[in-house]
Design a protein around this motif. Structure first.
Motif, PDB file in Angstrom:
ATOM      1  N   LEU A  97       1.243  -1.074   0.010  1.00 36.72           N
ATOM      2  CA  LEU A  97       0.031   0.163   0.268  1.00 36.72           C
ATOM      3  C   LEU A  97       1.368   1.164   0.099  1.00 36.72           C
ATOM      4  O   LEU A  97       1.936   0.904   0.362  1.00 36.72           O
ATOM      5  N   MET A 182      -7.172   5.068  -3.215  1.00 36.21           N
ATOM      6  CA  MET A 182      -7.177   3.969  -3.065  1.00 36.21           C
ATOM      7  C   MET A 182      -6.316   3.189  -2.587  1.00 36.21           C
ATOM      8  O   MET A 182      -6.065   2.002  -3.151  1.00 36.21           O
ATOM      9  N   MET A 183      -5.012   3.467  -2.518  1.00 32.14           N
ATOM     10  CA  MET A 183      -3.728   2.795  -2.491  1.00 32.14           C
ATOM     11  C   MET A 183      -3.231   3.323  -1.118  1.00 32.14           C
ATOM     12  O   MET A 183      -2.774   2.654  -0.319  1.00 32.14           O
ATOM     13  N   GLY A 184      -4.789   3.828  -0.038  1.00 29.18           N
ATOM     14  CA  GLY A 184      -4.153   3.338   1.415  1.00 29.18           C
ATOM     15  C   GLY A 184      -3.945   5.274   1.859  1.00 29.18           C
ATOM     16  O   GLY A 184      -3.886   5.571   2.935  1.00 29.18           O
ATOM     17  N   GLN A 210     -11.334   1.530   4.720  1.00 29.00           N
ATOM     18  CA  GLN A 210     -11.181   1.633   3.411  1.00 29.00           C
ATOM     19  C   GLN A 210     -11.293   0.274   2.553  1.00 29.00           C
ATOM     20  O   GLN A 210     -11.824  -0.393   3.213  1.00 29.00           O
ATOM     21  N   GLU A 211     -10.787   0.487   1.649  1.00 29.40           N
ATOM     22  CA  GLU A 211     -10.985  -0.635   0.298  1.00 29.40           C
ATOM     23  C   GLU A 211     -10.340  -1.030  -0.166  1.00 29.40           C
ATOM     24  O   GLU A 211      -9.643  -0.025  -1.216  1.00 29.40           O
ATOM     25  N   TYR A 212      -9.830  -2.233  -0.651  1.00 29.96           N
ATOM     26  CA  TYR A 212      -8.955  -2.276  -2.040  1.00 29.96           C
ATOM     27  C   TYR A 212      -8.997  -3.532  -2.549  1.00 29.96           C
ATOM     28  O   TYR A 212      -9.968  -4.566  -1.864  1.00 29.96           O
ATOM     29  N   ILE A 214      -7.317  -6.628  -4.587  1.00 30.07           N
ATOM     30  CA  ILE A 214      -6.681  -6.890  -4.403  1.00 30.07           C
ATOM     31  C   ILE A 214      -6.379  -8.083  -5.502  1.00 30.07           C
ATOM     32  O   ILE A 214      -6.792  -9.043  -4.231  1.00 30.07           O
ATOM     33  N   PRO A 221      -3.193  -3.163  -5.041  1.00 29.39           N
ATOM     34  CA  PRO A 221      -4.201  -2.746  -5.294  1.00 29.39           C
ATOM     35  C   PRO A 221      -4.700  -1.900  -6.685  1.00 29.39           C
ATOM     36  O   PRO A 221      -3.586  -1.197  -7.119  1.00 29.39           O
ATOM     37  N   SER A 223      -5.679  -0.050  -7.996  1.00 27.81           N
ATOM     38  CA  SER A 223      -6.761   1.197  -7.736  1.00 27.81           C
ATOM     39  C   SER A 223      -7.894   2.106  -9.175  1.00 27.81           C
ATOM     40  O   SER A 223      -8.728   2.843  -8.901  1.00 27.81           O
ATOM     41  N   PHE A 228     -14.079  -4.311  -4.915  1.00 29.66           N
ATOM     42  CA  PHE A 228     -13.478  -4.542  -4.015  1.00 29.66           C
ATOM     43  C   PHE A 228     -13.406  -5.759  -2.831  1.00 29.66           C
ATOM     44  O   PHE A 228     -14.761  -6.414  -2.286  1.00 29.66           O
ATOM     45  N   GLY A 260     -12.969   6.196   0.628  1.00 35.36           N
ATOM     46  CA  GLY A 260     -12.742   4.849  -0.401  1.00 35.36           C
ATOM     47  C   GLY A 260     -13.915   4.955  -1.393  1.00 35.36           C
ATOM     48  O   GLY A 260     -14.089   5.757  -1.616  1.00 35.36           O
TER      49      GLY A 260
END
Ligand SMILES: [Cu+2]
Length: 494
Positions: A97, A182-184, A210-212, A214, A221, A223, A228, A260
């Motif tokens: 992240l 969206m990467m944190g 937060q949401e990813y 992956i 992630p 993005s 998610f 997010g």
């Protein structure tokens, strides 16, 4: 008694409660029984004068450190470093992240209303970034809007922000580069009032959502994705989230922050709460109506308060069904009974826009709204694990720390339309109690971790003896492993 007090002093170091405990202990020896009420009042006054008023308790951000500061004259100086972060979302799942000071979300900043604050932001990312102060009433050149209020911060570059903050509430900082969000790249920024609100809370927590997206075989992630499979509270997915520990009868505030692509209806079991604040600060008491689910929209914060008057281990979670899962892919559920599935071939199918046929027609099928085909054109059919009989929850032979139990399905399960829905039903129920073992989980029912995923944690309302037990366990562990630093709350008395 003394060890418990010692713990409290550590746990609440710097908080008003710390001073209260100390003042009480000093006086306890010299007072007898009798004029209890008067003495209690005196103790309280003494405690309050000792730390200059009825200070709010500092917030706790489970699983996320606090950002320490240093005083430069009358300026509180913080230092944030934007950088790539290796983050373990649950045991064994380490992902790449971007965050701040080794954490995503970044460390929590706490200040008091009226503080003069300086934040040095260094960019250790391979590309330009920006730092926006979300909701801050500061001058335009300190807003951190890339392109309009300042140049983006170049890789290797630095920007120093400085402002006087006259607000109170649950705010946050974040990169204003959309994909970096969206990467944190977000962190909490709590502005305390000079005197605590009434009724005063005993505990005050922050949870950032937060949401990813992956995929199972990579750690970075996507993005650009719009669905998610990793949903986190403070950078952890259940069961790796750390429960909020409350003593029965305490009043608590939970500050929920969302950044997010989705809005999250956060639901608490066993209690009604009131919403006492938004991303704009404190709400007037006349607006407080009871509820147990609060919708926290993107870029919003919501403060909820309640009295923990119902003992037990209560779930606190996002109520969107897909947000209570981990590592979710479309290879679970009824789709696993098909011979593979075409992903959305283009923008329209990927975003769920109907042009021809209905949602389950042949030309749309289950691929509708399932991503835009980037990096994958088809998913593979999964075979089903054998539905064999087994014994009670036991240690897994091949995966240390994992527990398993026999599948809890009926003999004719495969003949029922819709089966399976719960991914566990595909095979043995899996739990990882030991892998996520920590003092805050002490005493939960065996196998609990098999039912916690995504945006889920516990609010544990404990009787005094159990509460003290967990606090002692935590104190012991604290000796072995550094715990997040809880900064001392200081007042700007002008
Ligand atoms: Cu959600």
């Amino acid at each position: 008694m003394s060890s418990r007090r010692g713990f409290l002093q550590n746990f609440l170091a710097g908080a008003g409660i710390f001073a209260s405990v100390k003042a009480l202990s000093a006086q306890e020896a010299s007072v007898g029984h009798g004029r209890e009420q008067i003495l209690t009042k005196r103790k309280r006054e003494a405690a309050e004068s000792e730390h200059g008023g009825d200070s709010p308790v500092p917030v706790l951000t489970p699983d996320v450190p606090d950002l320490p500061f240093r005083m430069d004259g009358n300026v509180k100086e913080f230092h944030l470093i934007a950088e790539p972060v290796k983050q373990e979302i649950i045991p064994g799942r380490v992902v790449d992240l971007w965050g701040y000071n080794g954490s995503a979300p970044g460390p929590t900043i706490q200040i008091s209303k009226g503080d003069r604050v300086r934040v040095i932001v260094d960019n250790h990312l391979p590309e330009a970034t920006s730092m926006h102060w979300h909701g801050f009433e500061v001058s335009n050149e300190m807003d951190g809007s890339p392109g309009s209020s300042q140049d983006p911060i170049a890789p290797g570059g630095r920007f120093v922000y400085e402002f006087t903050l006259n607000q109170e509430g649950t705010y946050f900082y974040h990169s204003h580069m959309a994909m970096q969000e969206m990467m944190g790249m977000i962190g909490a920024f709590v502005m305390h009032p000079k005197e605590s609100y009434k009724p005063r809370v005993d505990k005050d927590f922050v949870i950032i959502m937060q949401e990813y997206a992956i995929l199972p075989n990579i750690n970075v992630p996507n993005s650009m994705n719009m669905e998610f499979n990793w949903l986190t509270f403070n950078g952890k997915s259940g069961p790796a989230t750390t429960p909020l520990i409350l003593r029965h009868g305490e009043r608590v505030r939970i500050r929920l922050i969302n950044l997010g692509m989705d809005h999250h209806p956060i639901h608490l079991h066993g209690h009604q709460f009131v919403v006492t604040g938004t991303e704009g600060g404190r709400q007037p008491e006349s607006t407080w109506g009871p509820g147990n689910t609060v919708l926290v929209g993107v870029a919003q914060s919501r403060d909820v308060e309640f009295v923990a008057n119902n003992p037990g281990d209560w779930m606190l979670h996002c109520h969107l069904p897909h947000h209570m899962m981990n590592q979710m892919s479309s290879n679970v559920g009824p789709i696993s009974r098909r011979m593979g599935m075409t992903m959305g071939e283009g923008m329209e199918q990927g975003m769920g826009m109907l042009r021809g046929g209905n949602a389950t027609a042949d030309e749309n099928g289950p691929s509708l709204g399932r991503g835009m085909g980037v990096g994958s054109t088809a998913e593979h059919a999964m075979s089903n694990s054998p539905l064999s009989e087994g014994s009670l929850m036991q240690q897994h032979e091949d995966m240390p720390g994992m527990q398993m139990a026999p599948p809890n399905v009926s003999k004719n399960a495969n003949s029922v339309p819709g089966f399976p829905q719960d991914a566990f039903m595909e095979g043995p129920m899996m739990a990882m109690d030991q892998m996520v073992d920590k003092p805050e989980n002490y005493g939960l029912r065996p196998g609990w971790s098999g039912f916690m995923a995504g945006m889920m944690t516990f609010v544990r309302v404990l009787p005094p003896d159990k509460y003290d037990q967990i606090m002692e366990l935590r104190q012991k562990r604290q000796g072995k492993k550094p715990m997040p630093n809880i900064p001392r709350m200081e007042h700007n008395n002008e």
